[in-house]
Design an enzyme around this catalytic site. Structure first.
Site, PDB file in Angstrom:
ATOM      1  N   THR A 214      49.879  13.938 -29.516  1.00 37.52           N
ATOM      2  CA  THR A 214      50.951  14.671 -28.833  1.00 37.52           C
ATOM      3  C   THR A 214      52.209  13.799 -28.760  1.00 37.52           C
ATOM      4  O   THR A 214      52.104  12.575 -28.779  1.00 37.52           O
ATOM      5  CB  THR A 214      50.478  14.985 -27.399  1.00 37.52           C
ATOM      6  OG1 THR A 214      49.483  15.975 -27.467  1.00 37.52           O
ATOM      7  CG2 THR A 214      51.579  15.451 -26.487  1.00 37.52           C
TER       8      THR A 214
ATOM      9  N   ARG B  49      43.065  28.168 -27.981  1.00 44.52           N
ATOM     10  CA  ARG B  49      42.946  27.075 -27.003  1.00 44.52           C
ATOM     11  C   ARG B  49      44.342  26.563 -26.604  1.00 44.52           C
ATOM     12  O   ARG B  49      45.203  26.331 -27.441  1.00 44.52           O
ATOM     13  CB  ARG B  49      42.126  25.931 -27.619  1.00 44.52           C
ATOM     14  CG  ARG B  49      41.926  24.726 -26.691  1.00 44.52           C
ATOM     15  CD  ARG B  49      42.947  23.643 -26.942  1.00 44.52           C
ATOM     16  NE  ARG B  49      42.675  22.435 -26.168  1.00 44.52           N
ATOM     17  CZ  ARG B  49      43.519  21.413 -26.075  1.00 44.52           C
ATOM     18  NH1 ARG B  49      44.672  21.448 -26.697  1.00 44.52           N
ATOM     19  NH2 ARG B  49      43.219  20.358 -25.363  1.00 44.52           N
ATOM     20  N   VAL B  50      44.556  26.403 -25.306  1.00 40.44           N
ATOM     21  CA  VAL B  50      45.811  25.853 -24.805  1.00 40.44           C
ATOM     22  C   VAL B  50      45.469  24.584 -24.027  1.00 40.44           C
ATOM     23  O   VAL B  50      44.548  24.581 -23.211  1.00 40.44           O
ATOM     24  CB  VAL B  50      46.536  26.870 -23.886  1.00 40.44           C
ATOM     25  CG1 VAL B  50      47.755  26.239 -23.238  1.00 40.44           C
ATOM     26  CG2 VAL B  50      46.942  28.101 -24.692  1.00 40.44           C
ATOM     27  N   GLY B  51      46.210  23.515 -24.294  1.00 38.93           N
ATOM     28  CA  GLY B  51      45.943  22.238 -23.624  1.00 38.93           C
ATOM     29  C   GLY B  51      46.780  22.037 -22.374  1.00 38.93           C
ATOM     30  O   GLY B  51      47.334  22.985 -21.807  1.00 38.93           O
ATOM     31  N   ASP B  52      46.884  20.782 -21.966  1.00 36.60           N
ATOM     32  CA  ASP B  52      47.596  20.443 -20.730  1.00 36.60           C
ATOM     33  C   ASP B  52      49.109  20.422 -20.904  1.00 36.60           C
ATOM     34  O   ASP B  52      49.859  20.630 -19.945  1.00 36.60           O
ATOM     35  CB  ASP B  52      47.154  19.057 -20.246  1.00 36.60           C
ATOM     36  CG  ASP B  52      47.425  17.974 -21.293  1.00 36.60           C
ATOM     37  OD1 ASP B  52      47.142  18.227 -22.493  1.00 36.60           O
ATOM     38  OD2 ASP B  52      47.915  16.894 -20.931  1.00 36.60           O
TER      39      ASP B  52
ATOM     40  N   THR C 137      49.359  12.441 -22.410  1.00 37.91           N
ATOM     41  CA  THR C 137      48.698  12.636 -23.698  1.00 37.91           C
ATOM     42  C   THR C 137      47.233  12.228 -23.581  1.00 37.91           C
ATOM     43  O   THR C 137      46.902  11.296 -22.858  1.00 37.91           O
ATOM     44  CB  THR C 137      49.399  11.834 -24.825  1.00 37.91           C
ATOM     45  OG1 THR C 137      48.602  11.936 -26.010  1.00 37.91           O
ATOM     46  CG2 THR C 137      49.593  10.369 -24.480  1.00 37.91           C
TER      47      THR C 137
ATOM     48  N   GLY D 258      43.360  17.191 -23.315  1.00 44.43           N
ATOM     49  CA  GLY D 258      44.042  18.027 -22.348  1.00 44.43           C
ATOM     50  C   GLY D 258      43.155  18.643 -21.282  1.00 44.43           C
ATOM     51  O   GLY D 258      43.577  18.789 -20.130  1.00 44.43           O
TER      52      GLY D 258
HETATM   53  N1  ASP Z   1      47.021  16.554 -24.631  1.00 45.40           N
HETATM   54  C1  ASP Z   1      46.988  17.211 -25.896  1.00 45.40           C
HETATM   55  C2  ASP Z   1      46.161  18.459 -25.806  1.00 45.40           C
HETATM   56  O1  ASP Z   1      45.092  18.405 -25.207  1.00 45.40           O
HETATM   57  C3  ASP Z   1      46.462  16.368 -27.018  1.00 45.40           C
HETATM   58  C4  ASP Z   1      47.079  15.014 -27.168  1.00 45.40           C
HETATM   59  O2  ASP Z   1      47.620  14.442 -26.237  1.00 45.40           O
HETATM   60  O3  ASP Z   1      47.048  14.469 -28.268  1.00 45.40           O
HETATM   61  O4  ASP Z   1      46.524  19.473 -26.346  1.00 45.40           O
END
Ligand code: ASP
Length: 291
Positions: free
Chosen positions: A158, A186-189, A208, A211
């Site tokens: 990220t 899928r949706v992350g943080d 990062t 997530g």
């Molecule tokens: N935090 C991001 C997610 O889970 C991934 C990442 O930080 O590389 O979508």
């Protein structure tokens, strides 16, 4: 040097592979920190700086965001991004967005052109279309996913940026292609305000890592609350949030800048690609400790 402190931290994602050189990423991040310095010294707003730096990170193809994103298990590129203005606490985000070069530009449009905080999927695309944001015409040739070994842990690169401008304004922005081999939808943080991205009048934060753990620990919002109510430093608060992520089974990194120019970039993953502009004008960049 500006009269009031200016500062910026950017990241290119938690986790680094052993036996791989990150020289191009480090050189790129260093250069971008220099760009941020010029912008902030000219008096540009923190919000414009974080958007512009994240855009540069997105189009570089060097990180798992924008051009460097990896496809999901349906071989489609669904991207997330968020931006937040600490002064007004306005925020904008897009989730599982497909087919546009810059999710962070789309997130800013959500913030400024709609009464909403987040648009997902085709709704985000419709808004991007309305504002004629640049499209990805051919995903197969545009995206340049990094080659990763099969046994690679799921989270990786990220991108994010936090900044303090000479008027004391803080802002944060984060953008991602998400975790590798993610499930469609899928949706992350990263686009969830208070999980992967946060800015208020005390601190700006971008996370990062995996997530799901940052969502379940409300990482960015918890760190911000600890600074506001417990008067912890950004470094103390972010380290506490990372410990909570660890307790749940995850790892990663957090970048933050406080209203007095305090810098934090702790991580408990195998390194974190990141660059810092300190209030004294010094710039550092690296994948391990480089303060
Ligand atoms: N935090 C991001 C997610 O889970 C991934 C990442 O930080 O590389 O979508």
């Amino acid at each position: 040097m500006a009269d009031n402190p200016i500062a910026m931290v950017l990241h290119g994602g938690a986790g680094v592979l052993a036996n791989r050189s990150y020289d191009p990423e480090v050189a790129h991040m260093h250069e971008l920190a220099g760009q941020a310095k010029v912008m902030l010294e000219k008096g540009q707003a923190a919000l414009d700086v974080v958007e512009s730096i994240v855009y540069e990170l997105e189009i570089s193809g060097l990180y798992v965001a924008g051009k460097g994103s990896s496809p999901n298990t349906d071989n489609r590129y669904e991207l997330d991004a968020a931006i937040m203005d600490g002064t007004t606490r306005e925020a904008g985000a897009v989730a599982a967005m497909e087919g546009y070069v810059s999710p962070i530009h789309a997130a800013r449009k959500v913030m400024e052109e709609t009464p909403h905080v987040m648009l997902a999927g085709w709704g985000a695309n419709k808004l991007a279309d309305k504002y004629r944001l640049e499209k990805v015409d051919n995903p197969a040739s545009y995206y340049k996913p990094a080659a990763v070994p099969d046994n690679r842990p799921i989270a990786t690169g990220t991108v994010g940026c936090v900044a303090l401008d000479d008027k004391g304004r803080l802002a944060a922005a984060t953008s991602t292609g998400g975790t590798l081999k993610k499930t469609p939808g899928r949706v992350g943080d990263c686009p969830l305000i208070g999980s992967g991205t946060w800015a208020d009048t005390e601190v700006a934060i971008s996370c990062t890592g995996q997530g799901e753990y940052f969502i379940r620990s409300l990482a960015a919002g918890t760190a911000a609350a600890r600074i506001r109510y417990l008067h912890e430093t950004p470094d103390e608060a972010c380290r506490w949030a990372l410990k909570d992520v660890k307790r749940l089974g995850g790892d990663g990194g957090i970048i933050a800048v406080g209203r007095g120019g305090q810098i934090a970039f702790p991580y408990n993953s195998e390194g974190m690609k990141c660059a810092v502009l300190y209030p004294d004008g010094r710039i550092t960049a690296g994948v391990q400790d480089h303060s």
